[in-house]
Design a protein around this motif. Sequence first.
Motif, PDB file in Angstrom:
ATOM      1  N   SER A   1      -1.836  10.034   3.714  1.00  0.00           N
ATOM      2  CA  SER A   1      -0.702   9.161   4.022  1.00  0.00           C
ATOM      3  C   SER A   1      -0.682   8.857   5.511  1.00  0.00           C
ATOM      4  O   SER A   1      -1.443   9.417   6.280  1.00  0.00           O
ATOM      5  N   ASN A   2       0.223   7.983   5.915  1.00  0.00           N
ATOM      6  CA  ASN A   2       0.426   7.750   7.345  1.00  0.00           C
ATOM      7  C   ASN A   2       1.611   8.621   7.771  1.00  0.00           C
ATOM      8  O   ASN A   2       2.351   9.124   6.923  1.00  0.00           O
ATOM      9  N   PRO A   3       1.803   8.852   9.064  1.00  0.00           N
ATOM     10  CA  PRO A   3       2.842   9.792   9.502  1.00  0.00           C
ATOM     11  C   PRO A   3       4.247   9.438   9.018  1.00  0.00           C
ATOM     12  O   PRO A   3       4.983  10.316   8.566  1.00  0.00           O
ATOM     13  N   GLU A   4       4.621   8.165   9.086  1.00  0.00           N
ATOM     14  CA  GLU A   4       5.976   7.773   8.676  1.00  0.00           C
ATOM     15  C   GLU A   4       6.196   8.008   7.185  1.00  0.00           C
ATOM     16  O   GLU A   4       7.239   8.504   6.770  1.00  0.00           O
ATOM     17  N   GLU A   5       5.192   7.655   6.387  1.00  0.00           N
ATOM     18  CA  GLU A   5       5.325   7.851   4.941  1.00  0.00           C
ATOM     19  C   GLU A   5       5.299   9.327   4.572  1.00  0.00           C
ATOM     20  O   GLU A   5       5.976   9.741   3.634  1.00  0.00           O
TER      21      GLU A   5
ATOM     22  N   LEU B   1       6.561  11.755   6.327  1.00  0.00           N
ATOM     23  CA  LEU B   1       7.930  12.229   6.576  1.00  0.00           C
ATOM     24  C   LEU B   1       8.894  11.712   5.524  1.00  0.00           C
ATOM     25  O   LEU B   1       9.752  12.444   5.030  1.00  0.00           O
ATOM     26  N   ARG B   2       8.756  10.425   5.165  1.00  0.00           N
ATOM     27  CA  ARG B   2       9.644   9.837   4.162  1.00  0.00           C
ATOM     28  C   ARG B   2       9.497  10.566   2.827  1.00  0.00           C
ATOM     29  O   ARG B   2      10.489  10.902   2.176  1.00  0.00           O
ATOM     30  N   LEU B   3       8.280  10.831   2.425  1.00  0.00           N
ATOM     31  CA  LEU B   3       8.053  11.530   1.160  1.00  0.00           C
ATOM     32  C   LEU B   3       8.653  12.937   1.192  1.00  0.00           C
ATOM     33  O   LEU B   3       9.267  13.383   0.223  1.00  0.00           O
TER      34      LEU B   3
ATOM     35  N   PHE C   1       0.794  -1.228   0.000  1.00  0.00           N
ATOM     36  CA  PHE C   1       0.000   0.000   0.000  1.00  0.00           C
ATOM     37  C   PHE C   1       0.828   1.280   0.000  1.00  0.00           C
ATOM     38  O   PHE C   1       0.274   2.374   0.020  1.00  0.00           O
ATOM     39  N   LYS C   2       2.128   1.149   0.034  1.00  0.00           N
ATOM     40  CA  LYS C   2       3.090   2.238  -0.090  1.00  0.00           C
ATOM     41  C   LYS C   2       2.795   3.408   0.849  1.00  0.00           C
ATOM     42  O   LYS C   2       2.905   3.273   2.039  1.00  0.00           O
ATOM     43  N   SER C   3       2.393   4.556   0.331  1.00  0.00           N
ATOM     44  CA  SER C   3       2.273   5.767   1.148  1.00  0.00           C
ATOM     45  C   SER C   3       0.919   5.934   1.825  1.00  0.00           C
ATOM     46  O   SER C   3       0.727   6.867   2.597  1.00  0.00           O
ATOM     47  N   LEU C   4      -0.034   5.047   1.576  1.00  0.00           N
ATOM     48  CA  LEU C   4      -1.405   5.257   2.034  1.00  0.00           C
ATOM     49  C   LEU C   4      -1.591   5.000   3.528  1.00  0.00           C
ATOM     50  O   LEU C   4      -1.137   3.998   4.058  1.00  0.00           O
TER      51      LEU C   4
END
Length: 179
Positions: free
Chosen positions: A53-57, A59-61, A24-27
């Motif tokens: 997105s979720n919080p970790e993704e 930030l990663r993005l 689900f990658k960034s969702l």
Amino acid sequence: PLPLPFDGLTFDYNSNKEVMREEFKSLGWAARDSSKPGRCRNNESPECWVLQSNPEEALRLLELDELQGATLPQIREKIREQMVNDFIDCIPTLIAKSGCGDSKQVSTPKIVDSMGHRWGAAFPSFIKQELFKEMECQVFPEQQFVACGDYFGTYAARVEGAFLSGRAAANEVLKCVGR
């Protein structure tokens, strides 16, 4: 419309981060906005989905090399593109996991419009989550003030947390006024 048997879902990255990220990658969550009461729900009108997105993704993005020094419109466009693609890519997986049809026979409807928005306050900080996890609201009797919000309790950063916190705050106010 997409042949999905639900109008919203949360992607639970606590279960298995690696598998969830791969599938689900960034969702973080998705909601069929056109399913809300009073919205047009026929096969002729376009379907509307809201993605977060979720919080970790998130930030990663935001930390991607290609976004360093980018303007806000460029950041919005890149993240919009990434999230829309992630959602489209996961539709066959969602169909297969829900058992509601042949995931190989799905045709994704044409995207009519999409836009990105960077909401900096979408997720409370992890430090604050730990600080407020054990309380549903915070009462300041001397100031006659009760603080509540989605950052309190065990459902932090979710509408359920905001509701439960607001209800707890209302109960505290009722106690103070003698009801």
